[in-house]
Write an enzyme that holds these catalytic residues in place. Structure first.
Site, PDB file in Angstrom:
ATOM      1  N   HIS A 157     -13.212  -2.134  -2.723  1.00  0.00           N
ATOM      2  CA  HIS A 157     -12.330  -1.706  -1.640  1.00  0.00           C
ATOM      3  C   HIS A 157     -12.714  -2.384  -0.320  1.00  0.00           C
ATOM      4  O   HIS A 157     -12.670  -1.779   0.758  1.00  0.00           O
ATOM      5  CB  HIS A 157     -12.391  -0.180  -1.487  1.00  0.00           C
ATOM      6  CG  HIS A 157     -11.103   0.456  -1.037  1.00  0.00           C
ATOM      7  ND1 HIS A 157     -10.300   1.182  -1.876  1.00  0.00           N
ATOM      8  CD2 HIS A 157     -10.481   0.475   0.165  1.00  0.00           C
ATOM      9  CE1 HIS A 157      -9.253   1.637  -1.199  1.00  0.00           C
ATOM     10  NE2 HIS A 157      -9.341   1.204   0.046  1.00  0.00           N
ATOM     11  N   LYS A 195      -7.276  -0.313  -9.936  1.00  0.00           N
ATOM     12  CA  LYS A 195      -7.970  -1.064  -8.884  1.00  0.00           C
ATOM     13  C   LYS A 195      -9.181  -0.281  -8.402  1.00  0.00           C
ATOM     14  O   LYS A 195      -9.052   0.902  -8.046  1.00  0.00           O
ATOM     15  CB  LYS A 195      -7.011  -1.309  -7.716  1.00  0.00           C
ATOM     16  CG  LYS A 195      -7.641  -1.972  -6.498  1.00  0.00           C
ATOM     17  CD  LYS A 195      -6.563  -2.356  -5.495  1.00  0.00           C
ATOM     18  CE  LYS A 195      -7.137  -3.023  -4.264  1.00  0.00           C
ATOM     19  NZ  LYS A 195      -7.755  -2.083  -3.324  1.00  0.00           N
ATOM     20  N   TYR A 213      -1.889   5.757  -4.389  1.00  0.00           N
ATOM     21  CA  TYR A 213      -2.950   6.759  -4.264  1.00  0.00           C
ATOM     22  C   TYR A 213      -2.378   8.065  -4.773  1.00  0.00           C
ATOM     23  O   TYR A 213      -1.187   8.355  -4.572  1.00  0.00           O
ATOM     24  CB  TYR A 213      -3.335   6.971  -2.799  1.00  0.00           C
ATOM     25  CG  TYR A 213      -4.224   5.919  -2.190  1.00  0.00           C
ATOM     26  CD1 TYR A 213      -5.423   5.540  -2.799  1.00  0.00           C
ATOM     27  CD2 TYR A 213      -3.885   5.335  -0.979  1.00  0.00           C
ATOM     28  CE1 TYR A 213      -6.242   4.598  -2.218  1.00  0.00           C
ATOM     29  CE2 TYR A 213      -4.710   4.390  -0.383  1.00  0.00           C
ATOM     30  CZ  TYR A 213      -5.887   4.026  -1.014  1.00  0.00           C
ATOM     31  OH  TYR A 213      -6.704   3.103  -0.436  1.00  0.00           O
ATOM     32  N   THR A 215      -5.125   2.943  -7.439  1.00  0.00           N
ATOM     33  CA  THR A 215      -6.460   2.758  -6.846  1.00  0.00           C
ATOM     34  C   THR A 215      -7.335   3.946  -7.217  1.00  0.00           C
ATOM     35  O   THR A 215      -6.988   5.095  -6.926  1.00  0.00           O
ATOM     36  CB  THR A 215      -6.331   2.586  -5.317  1.00  0.00           C
ATOM     37  OG1 THR A 215      -5.547   1.413  -5.090  1.00  0.00           O
ATOM     38  CG2 THR A 215      -7.691   2.422  -4.661  1.00  0.00           C
ATOM     39  N   SER A 249       0.823  -1.213   0.000  1.00  0.00           N
ATOM     40  CA  SER A 249       0.000   0.000   0.000  1.00  0.00           C
ATOM     41  C   SER A 249       0.855   1.261   0.000  1.00  0.00           C
ATOM     42  O   SER A 249       1.920   1.311   0.624  1.00  0.00           O
ATOM     43  CB  SER A 249      -0.879   0.010   1.252  1.00  0.00           C
ATOM     44  OG  SER A 249      -1.429   1.299   1.468  1.00  0.00           O
TER      45      SER A 249
END
Ligand SMILES: Cc1cc2nc3c(=O)[nH]c(=O)nc-3n(C[C@H](O)[C@H](O)[C@H](O)COP(=O)(O)O)c2cc1C
Length: 347
Positions: free
Chosen positions: A241, A217, A127, A153, A103
């Site tokens: 998510h 994603k 992100y 994402t 992440s």
């Protein structure tokens, strides 16, 4: 131990704030619950009298053969689950031959996770923040440290309405790329740093900056999947998510078949949300996914017993998939097709 049983005493183990953050979903958690039940709305259609003496779980992803179709989903703030944090879940991924997803909101820098993984397969989840330089620097760090793909994402323009976090006021106390020197920030404060103005035009820019294959994603609609393919995405992760963003959004299991049709083999398709068992993985592949991501069960294993716990969870899911292939009369995971699955008569 079954992955489904794991959360039982985790509130005590993690404390209410971290447990609520990890386990919780958005709103009334209707999507969170439906993610798990959605897989049981499909029934398996086993074929008999097939030689299943040898099974082959391997799949092709981004043009390379992988040992099996289970990918560890990118999940934030893992040091709040266990002191080993992302290094623990990465070690579990390596030990089980699972592609590892790191992440952006990792509590361990990408280079340290890369060192733990050695030459094992790893993808970096991105992100895009209002301060885009932070995101671009992370992409550069990922590229320099052997991350093979960028998982952008796209379902997080703003954070979902997460009532457990609002109630608990859970704060992230470990340094992260966004907030390297502290102070501890609530998840709401951290989520406010995401850029809500991100559009398809920006995705094209990030794809170029990445210099590595791009997966998008958080796609649930076939028209968005088509757009992603047009943009050159190498893969799509069909995902809500983990029920943490838009409550009452449809499940990955239900969104998957139309997306597979739209993509028509032009990109890899992964799916996640509520996948807990090897037979769920088999259903996803039969419905046309190339691989799956698994999230929370890895965290529960990590919370309970660090790398060994996460490894036990991943090993069990893979072993269940092996048993499922034998009992389905389909010895090669790559040969699963829609004839092995149908709407369950009880659904
Ligand atoms: C605690 C937690 C943190 C997460 N953090 C991220 C993240 O940082 N980036 C991201 O793309 N997805 C994140 N996700 C979503 C997961 O990647 C994945 O889509 C989801 O967990 C799959 O559902 P499952 O947990 O039911 O398996 C997170 C999920 C959880 C549970």
């Amino acid at each position: 131990m079954t992955p489904a049983d794991l959360p039982a005493d985790l509130t005590t183990l993690l404390g209410e704030g971290a447990h609520g953050y990890f386990a919780g979903g958005a709103g009334d958690e209707i999507t969170l619950r439906d993610n798990e039940t959605s897989w049981s709305r499909y029934a398996l259609h086993p074929r008999v009298l097939v030689d299943v003496g040898e099974r082959d779980l391997s799949v092709d992803l981004l043009g390379r053969r992988r040992a099996h179709p289970v990918v560890v989903a990118p999940m934030a703030y893992q040091k709040h689950a266990h002191p080993s944090g992302e290094l623990g879940s990465a070690a579990a991924a390596r030990a089980t031959g699972s592609v590892y997803g790191l992440s952006t909101q990792s509590t361990t820098p990408p280079r340290e996770v890369a060192a733990e993984l050695g030459d094992h397969d790893r993808w970096f989840q991105l992100y895009v923040f209002r301060d885009r330089q932070i995101s671009l620097d992370l992409v550069a760090e990922a590229r320099e440290n052997g991350y093979e793909a960028l998982v952008l994402t796209v379902d997080f323009p703003v954070a979902g309405w997460r009532e457990r976090d609002k109630r608990s006021g859970f704060t992230v106390e470990h340094p992260i790329a966004l907030n390297p020197d502290g102070p501890a920030l609530t998840t709401e404060e951290l989520f406010a740093l995401h850029d809500p103005t991100l559009t398809w035009d920006d995705v094209a820019q990030f794809a170029e900056a990445a210099g590595m294959p791009l997966l998008l994603k958080g796609i649930l609609r076939p028209d968005d999947a088509e757009r992603a393919v047009q943009l050159g995405a190498a893969g799509i992760v069909v995902s809500n998510h983990g029920g943490r963003q838009l409550d009452t959004a449809l499940s990955g299991a239900d969104a998957l078949p139309p997306v597979v049709d739209a993509v028509a083999g032009r990109a890899d398709v992964l799916v996640d949300g509520g996948i807990r068992r090897g037979w769920d993985v088999a259903k996803a592949l039969a419905l046309g996914a190339d691989a799956v991501m698994i999230g929370r069960p890895v965290l529960w294993g990590l919370a309970r017993d660090g790398a060994a716990g996460a490894e036990a969870v991943l090993r069990q899911v893979v072993a269940e998939l092996d048993t499922t292939l034998a009992l389905l009369g389909c010895p090669r995971a790559r040969d699963l097709d829609p004839t092995y699955v149908g709407r369950a008569p009880w659904a």
